[in-house]
Design a protein around this motif. Structure first.
Motif, PDB file in Angstrom:
ATOM      1  N   LEU B  79       0.840  -1.199   0.000  1.00  0.00           N
ATOM      2  CA  LEU B  79       0.000   0.000   0.000  1.00  0.00           C
ATOM      3  C   LEU B  79       0.877   1.252   0.000  1.00  0.00           C
ATOM      4  CD1 LEU B  79      -2.967   0.516  -0.056  1.00  0.00           C
ATOM      5  CD2 LEU B  79      -2.999   0.611   2.427  1.00  0.00           C
ATOM      6  N   LEU B  80       1.950   1.227   0.800  1.00  0.00           N
ATOM      7  CA  LEU B  80       2.868   2.368   0.835  1.00  0.00           C
ATOM      8  C   LEU B  80       3.542   2.553  -0.526  1.00  0.00           C
ATOM      9  CD1 LEU B  80       4.464   1.956   4.367  1.00  0.00           C
ATOM     10  CD2 LEU B  80       3.188   3.924   3.552  1.00  0.00           C
ATOM     11  N   SER B  82       2.268   1.892  -3.296  1.00  0.00           N
ATOM     12  CA  SER B  82       1.267   2.482  -4.188  1.00  0.00           C
ATOM     13  C   SER B  82       1.236   4.002  -4.047  1.00  0.00           C
ATOM     14  CB  SER B  82      -0.123   1.925  -3.864  1.00  0.00           C
ATOM     15  OG  SER B  82      -0.510   0.998  -4.827  1.00  0.00           O
ATOM     16  N   ILE B  83       1.219   4.476  -2.799  1.00  0.00           N
ATOM     17  CA  ILE B  83       1.106   5.927  -2.613  1.00  0.00           C
ATOM     18  C   ILE B  83       2.394   6.618  -3.044  1.00  0.00           C
ATOM     19  CG2 ILE B  83       1.742   5.880  -0.153  1.00  0.00           C
ATOM     20  CD1 ILE B  83      -0.784   8.260  -1.703  1.00  0.00           C
ATOM     21  N   GLY B  86       2.295   7.081  -6.564  1.00  0.00           N
ATOM     22  CA  GLY B  86       1.427   8.232  -6.828  1.00  0.00           C
ATOM     23  C   GLY B  86       2.187   9.547  -6.700  1.00  0.00           C
ATOM     24  N   SER B 183       2.459   2.723 -13.824  1.00  0.00           N
ATOM     25  CA  SER B 183       1.552   3.151 -12.755  1.00  0.00           C
ATOM     26  C   SER B 183       0.310   2.269 -12.721  1.00  0.00           C
ATOM     27  CB  SER B 183       1.159   4.610 -12.976  1.00  0.00           C
ATOM     28  OG  SER B 183       0.079   4.959 -12.159  1.00  0.00           O
ATOM     29  N   HIS B 187      -0.502  -0.291  -9.553  1.00  0.00           N
ATOM     30  CA  HIS B 187      -1.743  -0.166  -8.773  1.00  0.00           C
ATOM     31  C   HIS B 187      -2.636  -1.380  -8.984  1.00  0.00           C
ATOM     32  CE1 HIS B 187      -0.682   3.715  -7.401  1.00  0.00           C
ATOM     33  NE2 HIS B 187      -0.745   4.292  -8.574  1.00  0.00           N
ATOM     34  N   ASP B 190      -1.682  -4.030  -6.664  1.00  0.00           N
ATOM     35  CA  ASP B 190      -2.208  -3.762  -5.328  1.00  0.00           C
ATOM     36  C   ASP B 190      -3.671  -4.203  -5.237  1.00  0.00           C
ATOM     37  OD1 ASP B 190      -1.934  -3.012  -2.765  1.00  0.00           O
ATOM     38  OD2 ASP B 190      -1.864  -0.856  -3.115  1.00  0.00           O
TER      39      ASP B 190
END
Lengths: 135, 207
Positions: B79-80, B82-83, B86, B183, B187, B190
């Motif tokens: 999750l980290l 992923s951000i 971003g 990207s 994602h 995830d």
């Protein structure tokens, strides 16, 4: 006929808003969007883990239903905030492909489980007697 | 019928514009279609796990094997990552190369941490005698989670490749498109992991 031409008109104008400003086809990304997605994801991940690890609800079936519900919501959150999916990207073809895939996925997944569990249930345990008389 | 002639004149230009817009960018749509086909691969593996997941062959069950704290740690790594990807995309929008490279590197580190934890878990399971050959449940488990892990591995290789290319070429249109594709891929992985930790780990322990 005029309805068709109107649709085309809308399509062109709709894309002009964010299509040609920067590179075409690139999603419009914002810090706020990513952070919203991230915070929602953290919450939607933490709650199911907590429910299962701390055994909050004594009834397992209820927990299973809640955990699955959270997963579905989190998938949608990721789709919107991280994958930047909306009905207008690529003129709607992205969404169409996704819906088609989701449909196949549900048919395949639900169908497999349904058929296989019923086959399991209909299998008689084989006794020694039956085995001797087998063809 | 009476207004066909006027329609021809009026709609000719609009039709032309619409067509031109559609051929502008095929890569992102094509990549999306690839992701959807990948999604179907995972759907098959999930269905297989759903069918075989309860066949322990008198071996260990999920409750005996899975360490949810480790899985929670693993989930947070992904999750980290992923951000941070971003954030890299945000820096790309501002055309700041060094910051983009930095965030991409951090993303790669989280990806490697995820892989490290997963390999540790696999090693631990196999060491305990719960390898893929132990039961149908474990075969299905290793295939599903392993396929996801392989995807992350290739994602990491792809990430490093793009970092080198970005360092060399800067923000060309091609580079931006490639980073956008990765990207989507990152994602997407995830999203698949949400399915894995819910369906395999959490529901497995509840069973």
């Amino acid at each position: 006929m005029s309805a068709v031409s109107h649709n085309h008109d809308d399509l062109v104008h709709g894309h002009d808003d964010h299509g040609h400003g920067h590179d075409e086809g690139m999603p419009h990304v914002t810090f706020k969007g990513y952070m919203t997605g991230f915070i929602l994801s953290v919450i939607l991940t933490a709650i199911p883990f907590w429910l299962v690890m701390a055994k909050v609800i004594p009834d397992n079936k209820v927990t299973v239903a809640i955990v699955l519900g959270f997963a579905v919501i989190q998938v949608l959150v990721h789709m919107v905030y991280f994958l930047h999916l909306d009905t207008t990207s690529e003129g709607g073809w992205n969404m169409l492909a996704l819906i088609f895939t989701a449909m196949l996925l549900v048919i395949m997944f639900a169908g497999s489980l349904w058929v296989m569990y019923h086959m399991n249930a209909n299998m008689m345990p084989v006794s020694v007697e039956d085995m001797r008389n087998m063809p | 019928m009476a207004n066909t002639a006027t329609m021809n004149n009026a709609s000719a230009q609009e039709f032309y514009l619409t067509e031109e817009h559609h051929v502008e960018n095929g890569t992102m749509l094509g990549f999306w279609l690839y992701l959807m086909s990948d999604c179907l691969i995972f759907a098959c593996l999930f269905a297989m796990y759903g069918v075989l997941g309860a066949n322990y062959a008198a071996g260990p069950s999920p409750k005996d094997l899975f360490d949810l704290e480790l899985v929670a740690l693993n989930t947070s790594m992904l999750l980290l990552s992923s951000i941070t990807y971003g954030f890299a995309m945000l820096e790309m929008a501002r055309k700041r190369k060094t910051a983009t490279l930095m965030w991409l590197a951090i993303t790669g580190c989280f990806g490697l941490a995820f892989l490290g934890i997963e390999l540790y878990e696999f090693h631990h399971l196999i060491h305990e005698g719960a390898g893929p050959q132990r039961s149908a449940f474990l075969s299905a488990f290793f295939t599903l989670v392993g396929t996801h892990g392989l995807h992350v591995t290739f994602g990491c290789i792809w990430l490093v490749t793009l970092m080198v290319q970005l360092h060399k070429n800067g923000f060309t249109t091609v580079m931006r498109r490639r980073l956008n594709c990765l990207s989507l891929f990152w994602h997407f992985l995830d999203v698949v992991w949400i399915g894995v930790f819910t369906f395999v780990y959490l529901l497995g322990v509840l069973r």
